[in-house]
Write a protein that holds these residues in place. Sequence first.
Motif, mmCIF file in Angstrom:
data_model
loop_
_atom_site.group_PDB
_atom_site.id
_atom_site.type_symbol
_atom_site.label_atom_id
_atom_site.label_comp_id
_atom_site.label_asym_id
_atom_site.label_seq_id
_atom_site.Cartn_x
_atom_site.Cartn_y
_atom_site.Cartn_z
ATOM 1 N N ASN A 1 0.849 -1.187 0.000
ATOM 2 C CA ASN A 1 0.000 0.000 0.000
ATOM 3 C C ASN A 1 0.889 1.243 0.000
ATOM 4 O OD1 ASN A 1 -2.550 -1.359 0.166
ATOM 5 N ND2 ASN A 1 -2.100 -1.800 2.323
ATOM 6 N N LEU A 2 1.235 1.684 -1.198
ATOM 7 C CA LEU A 2 2.083 2.863 -1.313
ATOM 8 C C LEU A 2 1.282 4.123 -1.006
ATOM 9 C CD1 LEU A 2 4.102 2.169 -4.580
ATOM 10 C CD2 LEU A 2 5.052 2.420 -2.287
ATOM 11 N N PRO A 3 1.924 5.107 -0.374
ATOM 12 C CA PRO A 3 1.248 6.401 -0.209
ATOM 13 C C PRO A 3 1.004 7.035 -1.574
ATOM 14 C CG PRO A 3 3.580 6.563 0.376
ATOM 15 C CD PRO A 3 3.299 5.112 0.164
ATOM 16 N N THR A 4 -0.014 7.879 -1.654
ATOM 17 C CA THR A 4 -0.329 8.575 -2.899
ATOM 18 C C THR A 4 -0.058 10.066 -2.725
ATOM 19 O OG1 THR A 4 -2.655 8.845 -2.278
ATOM 20 C CG2 THR A 4 -2.064 6.886 -3.556
ATOM 21 N N LEU B 1 9.427 14.582 -8.816
ATOM 22 C CA LEU B 1 8.311 14.416 -9.756
ATOM 23 C C LEU B 1 8.353 13.033 -10.375
ATOM 24 C CD1 LEU B 1 8.462 17.781 -11.783
ATOM 25 C CD2 LEU B 1 7.230 17.318 -9.662
ATOM 26 N N ASP B 2 7.191 12.403 -10.491
ATOM 27 C CA ASP B 2 7.093 11.124 -11.197
ATOM 28 C C ASP B 2 5.963 11.214 -12.215
ATOM 29 O OD1 ASP B 2 8.149 8.079 -10.756
ATOM 30 O OD2 ASP B 2 6.101 8.107 -11.511
ATOM 31 N N GLY B 3 6.205 10.606 -13.397
ATOM 32 C CA GLY B 3 5.210 10.665 -14.457
ATOM 33 C C GLY B 3 3.983 9.833 -14.182
ATOM 34 N N GLY B 4 4.101 8.838 -13.294
ATOM 35 C CA GLY B 4 2.966 8.006 -12.910
ATOM 36 C C GLY B 4 2.902 7.921 -11.402
ATOM 37 N N ARG B 5 3.061 6.689 -10.881
ATOM 38 C CA ARG B 5 3.125 6.466 -9.442
ATOM 39 C C ARG B 5 4.554 6.136 -9.042
ATOM 40 N NH1 ARG B 5 -0.638 4.479 -6.342
ATOM 41 N NH2 ARG B 5 0.817 5.291 -4.789
ATOM 42 N N ILE B 6 4.958 6.565 -7.853
ATOM 43 C CA ILE B 6 6.284 6.189 -7.375
ATOM 44 C C ILE B 6 6.380 4.659 -7.332
ATOM 45 C CG2 ILE B 6 6.659 8.306 -6.055
ATOM 46 C CD1 ILE B 6 5.978 6.638 -3.519
ATOM 47 N N ARG C 1 7.597 -2.112 -0.716
ATOM 48 C CA ARG C 1 7.471 -1.646 0.667
ATOM 49 C C ARG C 1 8.713 -0.857 1.077
ATOM 50 N NH1 ARG C 1 4.865 -7.158 3.354
ATOM 51 N NH2 ARG C 1 2.931 -7.104 2.133
ATOM 52 N N TYR C 2 9.850 -1.263 0.575
ATOM 53 C CA TYR C 2 11.080 -0.503 0.829
ATOM 54 C C TYR C 2 10.977 0.894 0.230
ATOM 55 C CZ TYR C 2 16.053 0.798 0.610
ATOM 56 O OH TYR C 2 17.250 1.461 0.720
ATOM 57 N N LEU C 3 10.516 0.990 -1.018
ATOM 58 C CA LEU C 3 10.354 2.292 -1.662
ATOM 59 C C LEU C 3 9.345 3.151 -0.908
ATOM 60 C CD1 LEU C 3 10.232 1.248 -5.426
ATOM 61 C CD2 LEU C 3 12.194 2.089 -4.145
ATOM 62 N N GLY C 4 8.260 2.533 -0.450
ATOM 63 C CA GLY C 4 7.279 3.281 0.325
ATOM 64 C C GLY C 4 7.874 3.852 1.596
#
Length: 467
Positions: free
Chosen positions: A13-16, A54-59, A177-180
């Motif tokens: 569940n990545l943050p948005t 900035l990311d073009g989509g989702r992180i 989960r690490y990236l999150g």
Amino acid sequence: MTMQNSVWLATANLPTYDALDDDQECDVLVVGGGLIGLTTALHLQQEGLAVVLLDGGRIGGRTSGNTTGKVTSQHSAIYASLLDRHGRDKAQQYAQANQAAVDEVEDLVRRLGIDCELTRTPSYVYANGDLDLAREAEVARDLGLPASAADPAELGLPLTAASAVRFDDQVLLHPVRYLGGLAAAFTAAGGLIFEHSRVTDVGSKGDRVEARTSSGRTVVADHAVVATLLPIGLIGGYFARTRPNQSHGIAVELPVEAPTAMTISADSPSRSTRPWPGGGPNGLIVVGSGHETGAEEDTDASYRSLVDWVGELWHTKVEPQYRWSAEDFSTPDQLPYVGKAPGSPVLIATGMQKWGLSNGTVAAGILRDTVLGRDNRWSGTFDAGRIGDARAVAKLVQDNLKVGKEFAVGHVRRLHTKAPVCTHLGCPLRWNEGDGTWDCNCHGSRFAADGAVLDGPATKPLALPDN
């Protein structure tokens, strides 16, 4: 039923974050929300700089979220080749940098309290055929890595291998989960993340750098780091200095307990495995069946070959729970490009050669130190401006002649079809049936079925013809 999605993206569940809706100014702009971008942004924010990402989509939504999830200095059978080609100093720099990255990732997980299933386990490379890995073990050990020749029986795979090398105390984790966790730490430190904000151009603005997004918004910064899979547009000419490659992955549950170590075959076709904790003690992830992005390849068959391999080894019929693919870029001399892009005001990192969790962690440290004006002991080996040796130049010429032929033949074919062309430099695209994407073999851009950009260097969506 098999889900066409990365097992990691499906189980986190990545943050948005909101899209960029006004112009911004900051100390450092980071373009790209994968591992390199997030790690670099976190480093610099913690150093007291104001950072916008900035990311073009989702992180984490593209290559970093579709990785195998191995953080290891064991990069298949690379070290004897690096020694022969680059000499001891550079081979040792590469080896020590990636081993340091393994420890750095664990340290970040511990310090930030990230719950990402991090586990220390051996990583093996093995050979099935005539390839003898004894020298690989000797060279890797001599370069200071925790490597040794191993009995192939240690792999835990029901196959017969001729030789194997073991790297002790490597890391596997849940990468998304690490990236999150990195993203949460970055924003908690005051950093700003904007998703669905695709950067279409980065250039100089006086003594600063300005990036423009597809919505027309701008970010002006003292420094810009382009941490996309490949630098966007024409930045540094890296589209002509790398080759795009795609690998496929599946997550399955075996009828028996899965091997607990990480493994990869040095032979072709490559097969890479690791435990899948989400699948219980029988859970296994298998990655392989690599090919150039956009090649004339039956990608459904690429997935089936992985399933068949599992079935043949364990004498069972398996149905993957997840299947996915990932793209990465290779360089002509086996070393990534990290640092200042020639002829551009930006810093870049590309050419991780499918080992982005370790190489990318190294890259983030180099990018941080470059922004801060500090020396970094690995930067010379990863120099983004290098031309390479004669062998690298010959490979670049060969690759670009192939691209030229692809461009010419593709456009003759396009006269008789409605196939779209890439918005980067106009190369013909091929439909990837297995993933449902339009892919470019020239420089690796990928587009969704509706024409949206998935991976660069393209920044503009396709104008698809009416059926």
